[in-house]
Design a protein around this motif. Structure first.
Motif, mmCIF file in Angstrom:
data_model
loop_
_atom_site.group_PDB
_atom_site.id
_atom_site.type_symbol
_atom_site.label_atom_id
_atom_site.label_comp_id
_atom_site.label_asym_id
_atom_site.label_seq_id
_atom_site.Cartn_x
_atom_site.Cartn_y
_atom_site.Cartn_z
ATOM 1 N N ILE A 1 -28.214 86.330 20.757
ATOM 2 C CA ILE A 1 -28.802 87.421 21.530
ATOM 3 C C ILE A 1 -27.904 88.629 21.335
ATOM 4 O O ILE A 1 -26.680 88.517 21.395
ATOM 5 C CB ILE A 1 -28.860 87.104 23.038
ATOM 6 N N LEU A 2 -28.521 89.778 21.131
ATOM 7 C CA LEU A 2 -27.751 91.016 21.144
ATOM 8 C C LEU A 2 -28.414 91.970 22.120
ATOM 9 O O LEU A 2 -29.598 91.855 22.430
ATOM 10 C CB LEU A 2 -27.598 91.618 19.750
ATOM 11 N N PHE A 3 -27.623 92.892 22.641
ATOM 12 C CA PHE A 3 -28.113 93.860 23.619
ATOM 13 C C PHE A 3 -27.725 95.248 23.140
ATOM 14 O O PHE A 3 -26.549 95.541 22.953
ATOM 15 C CB PHE A 3 -27.510 93.565 24.999
ATOM 16 N N ASP A 4 -28.734 96.104 22.933
ATOM 17 C CA ASP A 4 -28.470 97.444 22.379
ATOM 18 C C ASP A 4 -28.274 98.511 23.456
ATOM 19 O O ASP A 4 -28.242 99.692 23.149
ATOM 20 C CB ASP A 4 -29.560 97.852 21.404
ATOM 21 N N GLY A 5 -28.133 98.091 24.703
ATOM 22 C CA GLY A 5 -27.967 99.035 25.801
ATOM 23 C C GLY A 5 -29.257 99.260 26.563
ATOM 24 O O GLY A 5 -29.239 99.710 27.708
ATOM 25 N N GLU A 6 -30.387 98.933 25.941
ATOM 26 C CA GLU A 6 -31.685 99.071 26.587
ATOM 27 C C GLU A 6 -32.495 97.783 26.519
ATOM 28 O O GLU A 6 -33.165 97.425 27.472
ATOM 29 C CB GLU A 6 -32.493 100.192 25.932
ATOM 30 N N GLN A 7 -32.458 97.142 25.371
ATOM 31 C CA GLN A 7 -33.271 95.957 25.173
ATOM 32 C C GLN A 7 -32.442 94.815 24.604
ATOM 33 O O GLN A 7 -31.461 95.045 23.897
ATOM 34 C CB GLN A 7 -34.418 96.254 24.205
#
Length: 161
Positions: free
Chosen positions: A59-65
């Motif tokens: 899982i990665l999180f781009d700051g929004e999604q």
């Protein structure tokens, strides 16, 4: 043995996505190369999934999604990592949007089955809101009440100040 790793292998996440896009016959892989994907997401917080010492997704999180990707060979086999992975994700932000392509029926069924609400749509995607209490699993976890996994990164349990 399944375990979380401190960071996702972005190349493996790309491979997981590429397999799905290849299967769907999408031209997107002509534009988004492995190198472009890795460069774009390199600085994002992530957590990896590993099976028997081999990276299988994450899982990665781009700051929004949030973006979740798992190699097709491990679909349905990584579920025991979901709860601790979501604990990590919600330690970053408690209300997260996920856009899922309309043709990704496996993922749509998964999110619907777990009770996360659909909150919007675009021409190509369905938008879900994930929150710690937002998903209501329809069936009990077989190990409910027994903690099989220690939190892999205790310092990430709470949102950093």
């Amino acid at each position: 043995m399944l375990r979380l790793t401190e960071a996702a292998d972005l190349g493996v996440m790309y491979d997981a996505d590429a397999a799905r896009y290849d299967e769907a016959g999408s031209p997107c892989l002509e534009v988004v190369t492995r190198a472009a994907f890795v460069d774009f997401y390199e600085g994002c917080p992530s957590i990896g999934f590993e099976a028997d010492g081999q990276a299988i997704g994450g899982i990665l999180f781009d700051g929004e999604q949030a973006h979740i990707a798992v190699l097709p060979s491990h679909h349905g086999r990584w579920a025991l990592l979901l709860k601790p992975a979501l604990e990590w994700l919600f330690s970053l932000q408690t209300d997260i949007l996920v856009e899922v392509e309309r043709d990704n029926t496996r993922c749509l069924r998964f999110l619907d089955r777990h009770g996360w609400p659909r909150v919007g749509q675009t021409e190509d995607d369905i938008v879900y809101r994930l929150s710690p209490q937002g998903g209501q699993r329809k069936t009990a976890y077989p190990f409910l009440g027994k903690r099989r996994f220690a939190h892999p990164f205790p310092g990430l349990r709470h949102r950093p100040s």
